[in-house]
Design a protein around this motif. Structure first.
Motif, short mmCIF file in Angstrom:
data_model
loop_
_atom_site.label_atom_id
_atom_site.label_comp_id
_atom_site.label_asym_id
_atom_site.label_seq_id
_atom_site.Cartn_x
_atom_site.Cartn_y
_atom_site.Cartn_z
N SER A 1 34.97 38.04 53.53
CA SER A 1 36.38 38.31 54.32
C SER A 1 37.45 38.18 53.44
O SER A 1 37.43 37.24 52.49
CB SER A 1 36.56 37.40 55.68
OG SER A 1 36.69 36.10 54.89
N SER B 1 40.99 37.37 51.82
CA SER B 1 42.01 36.17 51.88
C SER B 1 42.87 36.30 53.01
O SER B 1 43.39 37.46 53.21
CB SER B 1 42.47 35.70 50.52
OG SER B 1 43.53 36.58 50.26
N LEU B 2 43.41 35.09 53.72
CA LEU B 2 44.52 35.04 54.46
C LEU B 2 45.71 35.65 54.01
O LEU B 2 46.50 36.43 54.50
CB LEU B 2 44.70 33.64 54.89
CG LEU B 2 45.80 33.48 55.77
CD1 LEU B 2 45.31 34.07 57.17
CD2 LEU B 2 46.02 32.05 56.13
N LEU B 3 46.13 35.56 52.50
CA LEU B 3 47.21 35.81 52.00
C LEU B 3 47.20 37.35 51.95
O LEU B 3 48.34 38.15 52.03
CB LEU B 3 47.39 35.34 50.67
CG LEU B 3 48.72 35.69 49.92
CD1 LEU B 3 49.39 34.81 49.52
CD2 LEU B 3 48.46 36.63 48.79
N ARG B 4 46.12 38.00 51.65
CA ARG B 4 45.91 39.37 51.47
C ARG B 4 46.31 39.96 53.17
O ARG B 4 46.97 41.11 53.14
CB ARG B 4 44.64 39.96 51.22
CG ARG B 4 44.82 41.06 50.29
CD ARG B 4 43.42 41.41 49.31
NE ARG B 4 43.19 40.16 48.83
CZ ARG B 4 41.90 39.88 48.29
NH1 ARG B 4 41.11 40.82 48.57
NH2 ARG B 4 41.75 38.88 47.65
#
Lengths: 486, 420
Positions: free
Chosen positions: B256, B258-261
């Motif tokens: 999955s 990344s959160l930042l993306r």
């Protein structure tokens, strides 16, 4: 005679079925964990590169004074994460975060050492004394002219050596894999940290061999001994460390951080009411207005008549030079000064409260850490994560580096704001505002601690482990001296 | 004859040192765990109420789940207060625990952990020498020389041994339940009691699987020490290795972003649509629906794909690890307690729906996304039926079938066992 005992113990263990089982399990688990972690690491590195590029692009595109503060600088994944996961850097509370890895956390080499090899240590040693008694060999050994201390030490040396074979073999496989995997680029410092971690791990493993020997010399039969040893292990490894954080919140209750934050907000509101904050500000601005009106007369009245949306277009930095512009600039500067002057005590109070909150938090973590440190297992985890650069010490350093970076950026943006003569700059390129020029913006860089510093941080933990080792050996010795060999 | 074996087993175990120690350990552990988690729950409940008062922006959140006392799972993330900002930005309010890093280094000592890790270990220690031990002391030959069938003998030993093992756990569990029902801060309704009952049932079946495993190992080895080594390694493999490698494998098979993306996507979409939003908002009669659509940053393909990828990863984890008893029990326990992946998915959907709803409402000027009057966020937990239908029953079945299979294998192995 000593060497005979060492050799006998070593060969005894080597030819035992549990050695084969232990060797297989350790090697398979270590190699599997390193392969998985290395793949995870390479994904993290790719993520880091993509995300940094994205963040840069984002800041270039939309950089603004508020945006800088919100964006926390990214950290490259630590190379030693492949063997010691330690603590994560990311805050783990967010709406969109991925919760799946939280259900079953990934295992690493530190897990293999702390759970599997420690258990294996007990399995190797729980019958080292009472098992020999049951077989009748203990009387034969002790009937020789041999001090019991020699017997015990010989058993320890021989047993630990045989126990370390599975570990060393696993390490070799792990090192070969790491060396061959192109995604994991270890430098000299990483290899030396790995070596230090390996040595510390060996000490930790031998501690559990000693523990098994201690229990064995205090038991008459091996069935009794294994039960005691295994229960002791459960308490040391599975119970005490996990209870630590919770017991510390009981023993050292600190005010809820949320409550403190709330109190801070209330304090600010109260302060504003009590001191007539806005009123004072308005009064001071009115005085300033009066001063300017007296000084400039019509020019100031003309300035005041400009609709708020056009003030900067007509008197901002980029407006054509005029008396109006000059006065406008000076006026706005003085007005800003009033603002910051009146805000000053409030900001100071806020900083003080924030510092208090941070201190309370640190204290509680410290208490929790110390409670858990009763167990050698917790000490090993601290030690391993600190050596790998993924522990508490490095988290502290990263925090400090981030704070310093935060100060740098806020200074940078303040300068930019002053340059632009604005209170706030948002820099949508595609909107009417003029974008913020961020070509010289500070960049975040974090240097990992050098190996000596890491070792220095982890020495106390090693000390506790060694202390336990001495204690276990002493108890084992006393037990063995009084042991009835029949 | 089976009853004689059973009674003999019970008597023998009852007077053994092992019974005393393990009983003490399980009682102490269960009570300590429930007490500690109770304190933790009360603290978090208070904190939740503190968090709730703030009204800068609309918030979405559910209070901590009382059943998290038994299985805390993802409750910390579920019982967050989420602040709903304009444009579909959702941020978590920082809580106490997110600050204490030590919580992240060690496992949570809830009842799920105590049963899954420690008591499973004790079950193995209880049964690892039930056959080899009898062989070594010579009693196995004597017993088998009587007219007793081997399957009956094994069943008698299993029933006798397991009842001795599980009794202290049941007593401790009941005691813990009494304590909880006396606590003023824990409010349980009838559905909660049913869930607790099912959790207890799951725990007993799970422990039975491990008890039978010990028996099986004992039936295929000749000596107690060998049996012990095998049992402990089996424990490591089943409790730690199988679920954790399954999890890491799932993350690699179904990666999955990344959160930042994700945050970047949302922000980019937000900035990108600002011009359109301003233009629309400047009109005399802005089209609210159109504004909401432009402002809703969570409908574009990328964010939807992100959510889907997480869901796929969760499913993959379930598929890859679900066969292992420890994972099946973890899923069962956390889902029953309302702190599992099922609840997390449902809760997130509810928050996202709420965020979408807020976008369609007229906004107060000034406040960050403050809607006037903001409709309260409401959320209904997954019902027992839902839990059972989406995995609960399967997990129960996995545990039961594995228990039966292991016992059947022990009987098979014991048929050919040389008692000399």
């Amino acid at each position: 005679m000593f060497t005979t005992i060492v050799k006998k113990e070593f060969l005894d263990n080597l030819l035992n079925l549990r050695f084969v089982v232990g060797l297989l399990v350790t090697v398979i688990l270590t190699v599997a964990s390193v392969i998985f972690q290395a793949q995870d690491y390479s994904v993290r590195v790719q993520d880091y590169n993509t995300d940094t590029a994205l963040q840069d692009q984002q800041i270039e595109e939309y950089g603004s004074t508020t945006y800088f503060f919100n964006e926390s600088p990214l950290l490259a994944p630590e190379p030693l994460r492949v063997v010691a996961n330690g603590l994560s850097v990311e805050a783990d509370v967010s709406f969109d975060g991925n919760f799946v890895p939280k259900v079953f956390p990934f295992i690493d080499l530190v897990f293999v050492v702390s759970i599997i090899l420690s258990l294996l240590g007990l399995l190797f040693s729980y019958d080292s004394v009472c098992g020999e008694r049951e077989n009748g060999t203990l009387k034969l050994i002790c009937s020789n002219s041999l001090s019991r201390a020699t017997v015990l030490t010989g058993k320890w040396v021989g047993g630990t050596t045989s126990l370390l074979i599975p570990f060393v073999v696993s390490l070799l496989f792990a090192a070969i894999y790491i060396e061959l995997d192109p995604a994991v680029m270890w430098q000299a410092v990483d290899w030396s940290s790995f070596a230090a971690l390996s040595v510390a791990s060996m000490l930790f493993i031998s501690l559990f061999y000693l523990m098994g020997m201690m229990v064995s010399s205090l038991s008459r039969s091996s069935s009794e001994s294994i039960l005691k040893a295994v229960l002791l292990w459960v308490v040391i490894v599975l119970v005490v460390p996990n209870l630590g954080p919770y017991v510390s919140t009981e023993l050292y209750p600190i005010q809820s951080l949320v409550k403190l934050n709330k109190e801070m907000n209330n304090y600010i509101k109260e302060y504003q009411n009590k001191t007539g904050f806005m009123k004072k500000y308005n009064e001071m601005v009115a005085e300033l207005d009066k001063k300017y009106e007296e000084q400039y007369g019509d020019l100031f009245r003309e300035y005041k008549a400009i609709p708020s949306g056009e003030v900067l277009d007509r008197t901002g930095m980029e407006a054509p030079d005029s008396d109006l512009k000059e006065m406008g600039l000076a006026y706005r500067r003085e007005k800003r000064d009033i603002g910051s002057k009146i805000q000053k005590p409030l900001n100071e109070a806020r900083q003080k409260l924030q510092a208090q909150i941070a201190l309370e938090r640190e204290r509680q973590t410290e208490v929790a850490k110390n409670i858990a440190a009763v167990s050698p297992y917790a000490n090993y985890l601290y030690l391993a994560s600190d050596l790998a650069g993924t522990g508490f010490a490095s988290r502290e350093n990263i925090k400090r580096a981030r704070e310093a970076f935060g100060e740098l950026t806020s200074k940078f943006t303040e300068e930019k704001m002053a340059e632009k003569d604005r209170k706030r700059i948002s820099a949508f390129k595609n909107l009417k505002n003029d974008p913020l020029d961020i070509s010289g913006r500070p960049r975040f860089s974090y240097e990992e601690e050098p190996l000596p510093a890491r070792i220095a941080v982890s020495l106390p933990y090693l000390g506790v482990i060694l202390l336990y080792g001495v204690l276990f050996f002493a108890v084992a010795f006393v037990g063995f001296i009084r042991y009835d060999v029949r | 004859m089976i009853s004689t074996v059973m009674v003999k087993e019970i008597r023998e175990t009852f007077y053994s040192y092992r019974f005393l120690v393990i009983s003490l350990l399980s009682v102490v552990l269960v009570l300590t765990s429930v007490y500690v988690m109770h304190q933790d729950y009360t603290g978090r409940l208070q904190e939740y109420h503190h968090l709730q008062v703030e009204e800068r922006v609309p918030t979405a959140g559910t209070p901590p789940e009382p059943l998290a006392l038994f299985a805390r799972g993802l409750d910390r993330n579920l019982s967050q207060i989420y602040l709903m900002y304009a444009g579909g930005f959702i941020r978590a309010e920082r809580s106490q625990e997110s600050q204490n890093e030590l919580f992240r280094l060690f496992a949570t000592p809830d009842l799920l952990y105590v049963v899954k890790v420690i008591l499973a270990f004790c079950a193995l220690v209880f049964s690892f020498n039930s056959i080899t031990g009898e062989k070594e002391t010579g009693t196995l030959r004597l017993t088998l020389s009587n007219g007793i069938r081997r399957a009956e003998y094994l069943a008698g030993k299993w029933i006798g041994g397991f009842s001795c093992f599980i009794l202290p756990f049941l007593v401790a569990f009941l005691l813990a339940l009494c304590l909880i029902s006396l606590s003023p801060s824990v409010a349980l309704d009838s559905s909660d009691w049913i869930r607790i009952g099912l959790f207890l049932l799951g725990s007993v079946i799970y422990l039975a699987v491990f008890f039978s495993l010990g028996l099986l190992v004992s039936c295929i080895t000749r000596r107690s020490s060998t049996s012990l080594a095998f049992s402990l390694m089996l424990w490591v493999l089943l409790v730690f290795m199988a679920p954790n490698t399954g999890g890491i494998l799932a993350a690699q098979l179904e990666p999955s972003p990344s959160l930042l993306r994700l945050n970047n996507w949302i922000e980019q979409a937000y900035h990108g649509s600002m011009v359109a939003v301003f233009e629309e908002a400047r009109k005399e009669n802005p089209d609210r629906k159109k504004l909401a659509q432009t402002l809703d940053m969570r409908t574009d393909d990328l964010t939807v794909e992100y959510t889907n990828s997480l869901a796929r990863q969760a499913t993959m984890t379930r598929v890859l690890t679900g066969w292992s008893p420890a994972a099946a029990f973890t899923f069962l326990g956390t889902d029953l307690a309302g702190t599992g992946l099922l609840e997390e998915k449902k809760f997130k959907q509810a928050v996202l729906q709420y965020s979408g709803l807020l976008l369609t409402l007229p906004r107060k000027s000034g406040g960050q996304g403050l809607v006037d009057p903001a409709p309260p966020f409401s959320y209904k937990q997954a019902t027992l039926g839902e839990i059972m239908a989406s995995g609960g029953l399967v997990n129960f079945a996995v545990l039961l079938i594995e228990g039966l299979l292991v016992f059947a294998a022990s009987v098979l192995a014991f048929m050919g066992y040389d008692p000399r």
